[in-house]
Scaffold this motif. Structure first.
Motif, mmCIF file in Angstrom:
data_model
loop_
_atom_site.group_PDB
_atom_site.id
_atom_site.type_symbol
_atom_site.label_atom_id
_atom_site.label_comp_id
_atom_site.label_asym_id
_atom_site.label_seq_id
_atom_site.Cartn_x
_atom_site.Cartn_y
_atom_site.Cartn_z
ATOM 1 N N ALA A 511 -37.363 -25.032 -15.646
ATOM 2 C CA ALA A 511 -38.530 -24.975 -14.797
ATOM 3 C C ALA A 511 -39.107 -26.327 -14.596
ATOM 4 O O ALA A 511 -39.929 -26.592 -13.428
ATOM 5 N N THR A 512 -38.876 -27.212 -15.520
ATOM 6 C CA THR A 512 -39.364 -28.606 -15.184
ATOM 7 C C THR A 512 -38.378 -29.822 -15.294
ATOM 8 O O THR A 512 -37.109 -29.166 -15.879
ATOM 9 N N ARG A 513 -38.556 -30.968 -14.719
ATOM 10 C CA ARG A 513 -37.799 -32.034 -14.796
ATOM 11 C C ARG A 513 -37.435 -32.359 -16.098
ATOM 12 O O ARG A 513 -36.194 -32.436 -16.620
ATOM 13 N N ALA A 514 -38.575 -32.358 -16.988
ATOM 14 C CA ALA A 514 -38.290 -32.732 -18.442
ATOM 15 C C ALA A 514 -37.553 -31.614 -19.154
ATOM 16 O O ALA A 514 -36.432 -32.256 -20.088
ATOM 17 N N GLU A 515 -37.779 -30.643 -18.965
ATOM 18 C CA GLU A 515 -36.883 -29.481 -19.498
ATOM 19 C C GLU A 515 -35.542 -29.386 -19.117
ATOM 20 O O GLU A 515 -34.621 -29.175 -20.044
#
Ligand SMILES: CC(=O)N[C@H]1[C@@H](OP(=O)(O)O)O[C@H](CO)[C@@H](O)[C@@H]1O
Ligand SMILES: [Mg+2]
Length: 543
Positions: A511-515
């Motif tokens: 869902a997110t870039r970091a994840e």
């Protein structure tokens, strides 16, 4: 009975000795490695192409010398079958066998074996058409290829320095010349005219689009794009960047479609004004990446999945508006690398199939539909119209939608992915729909994703199933990947051995870039450790 010209084959083969320390393999992209090591391979490919032609009743076979998006010192060679498609896979092993015969005697014996095993009638004339990209090793490799063709007395045609898709187009047009399946005039000029005429018809009456910036990767696409300029007149303007064919080392260096896709950013040589749209070709102009800057100047990538969505949706619209939606079914083919959001968006509207990586798999699956749209996420793809669908379209009652559909068919290079043809296709659709990059991009929102390479001692230990989405070997590794994926809401990750590089690839999205990064580097770390990677060499970003 015609015999093999054994003496000539052997003598000439001696002039192209095989390096003893290299094992060549005809893989997804043909033979591909350092250009200066490929002399023997090219000689032997000349002979192989001629045999393939004889096997197919003298149909013309194509040979393309290129290493696409690879660095400039690399080179490679691929065979093209008579309809402009990739070499039939059962012949890949024959190619590998001929390339690896240790000396000229073994090579001639391998040729003889192939002739017998595949029951080739040597009295049938062989015909080959070849081309090369702009790499510095190209001319010498072509000389070796010609030596092979002459050794086996093939007729040949030199298509010069041109793009991979033009060579595929030439193969198809040569083989269909004068038949009801004629695909166009069998010259580069025929190609330029066919595509540009259809494109101009699609743009007629629409406001002139802003000039399109094309990053040519300092490769052969620059030549072809320059030639197109003369055919487009003032109905469509293109500005070429990275069109330098003279500076050594410039090819694919910090530019081109692969650079953009892998780094998910603009080539440093390009600045975009807010709202501006541009695209990048790869080194042999068969792949395309689009992107634009939003009103804040921020970069947004429009990759192969975005192209699929735009193209498939538009074709569905036209088919429907022509009243042919009962007869003509449009389907989409993707690989596991397709962004999950694109798959979700498309599957809610159309049949979508997932196949293993490599254009030949996508192409074959696309042939199963009336209209099959396929693009790899990295921008390689095209659209195939079945003969029955084309017949229906050409005989159906005229309408604006039907005329557009016919022109769409002509602007597309159905033989193979073609960056310039695909760029015209995209521009035509955007013009027809009055879409800017923003509107195109808004069809769905990409899930952040990360692709990581893992160097392992033996990538052949990695075996997959379910169109490469799951590992079956090494045993129990998939269960561990699953466990990591479960920690991320909407996460997805898979591991597969590359078919073109000596690495294992890990893909992850979340869902997110970091994840997405965290998941990719965790799976990469897991793969590295499980495959017995040296702890002292473990890349520091692996988790
Ligand atoms: C993730 C990725 O981009 N893989 C590429 C790459 O294959 P690999 O088998 O992943 O090395 O090269 C292929 C040939 O050019 C291309 O078809 C494919 O899409
Ligand atoms: Mg390419």
């Amino acid at each position: 009975m015609t015999m093999l010209p054994v003496k000539d084959l052997q003598e000439r083969s001696d002039r192209h000795p095989k390096p003893s320390d290299i094992k060549f393999q005809y893989g997804t992209a043909g033979f591909r490695t350092l250009g200066k090591t490929l002399d023997s391979v090219l000689f032997r490919v000349g002979v192989l192409a001629a045999l393939r032609s004889k096997k197919l009743d003298g149909k013309t076979i194509g040979v393309m010398v290129t290493a696409s998006h690879n660095p400039e010192p690399d080179n490679g060679v691929k065979l093209v079958d008579p309809r402009g498609e990739m070499l039939e896979s059962s012949w890949e092993a024959h190619a590998t066998a001929l390339a690896n015969a240790p000396n000229s005697v073994a090579f001639v014996a391998a040729v003889d074996e192939l002739v017998k095993a595949t029951k080739i009638d040597l009295s049938i004339p062989a015909r080959v058409v070849y081309a090369r990209d702009t790499r510095p090793t190209g001319p010498q490799l072509i000389a070796a290829l010609k030596d092979g063709l002459e050794a086996i007395k093939a007729e040949y045609r030199d298509a010069g320095v041109t793009t991979t898709p033009v060579l595929h187009y030439l193969v198809r047009t040569i083989n269909t010349k004068g038949t009801k399946d004629s695909y166009g005039k069998d010259t580069e000029e025929g190609y330029l005219t066919k595509l540009s005429d259809a494109f101009k018809k699609l743009l007629a009456g629409k406001p002139t689009p802003p000039p399109l910036l094309i990053d040519c990767a300092n490769g052969v696409g620059a030549l072809m794009a320059e030639r197109f300029k003369g055919y487009l007149g003032d109905i469509f303007n293109i500005n070429l960047v990275n069109a330098d064919l003279h500076t050594p080392g410039a090819l694919n260096n910090s530019c081109g479609a692969d650079f953009v896709k892998v780094n998910q950013k603009l080539p440093p040589s390009i600045t975009l004004q807010p709202g501006q749209r541009a695209c990048s070709l790869d080194g042999d102009a068969d792949r395309l990446m689009y992107y634009y800057a939003d009103e804040r100047g921020q970069f947004h990538m429009l990759d192969g999945d975005k192209i699929t969505t735009l193209v498939a949706s538009y074709i569905v619209e036209l088919v429907k508006a022509s009243g042919l939606d009962e007869q003509i079914k449009v389907g989409v083919i993707q690989t596991a690398y397709a962004n999950g959001s694109s798959t979700k968006y498309l599957s809610e509207r159309l049949p979508v199939k997932c196949v293993p990586t490599g254009v030949k798999h996508l192409h074959h699956a696309a042939e199963q539909y009336d209209v099959g749209v396929y693009f790899e996420a990295n921008g390689h793809g095209t659209v195939l119209f079945s003969p029955a669908a084309q017949e229906l379209i050409s005989s159906h009652k005229p309408s604006t939608a039907l005329t557009n559909l016919k022109n769409i068919i002509d602007v597309i290079n159905q033989t193979v992915g073609d960056a310039l043809s695909d760029a015209f296709l995209v521009e035509a659709i955007l013009a027809q729909k009055s879409f800017s990059g923003v509107e195109w991009d808004s069809l769905y929102c990409d899930l952040p994703n990360r692709l990581v390479k893992v160097v392992v001692s033996d990538r052949n230990a990695f075996k997959t199933e379910d169109a490469e989405r799951r590992l079956v070997s090494p045993p129990s590794l998939q269960a561990k990947v699953d466990e990591l994926v479960r920690k991320y809401e909407g996460g997805r990750s898979f591991v597969r051995p590359s078919g073109t590089e000596d690495v294992v690839r890990v893909y992850a999205e979340a869902a997110t870039r970091a994840e997405a990064d965290e998941l990719a580097f965790s799976v990469a770390g897991l793969v590295y450790d499980e495959a017995g990677g040296d702890p002292s060499q473990r890349p520091k970003e692996f988790l």
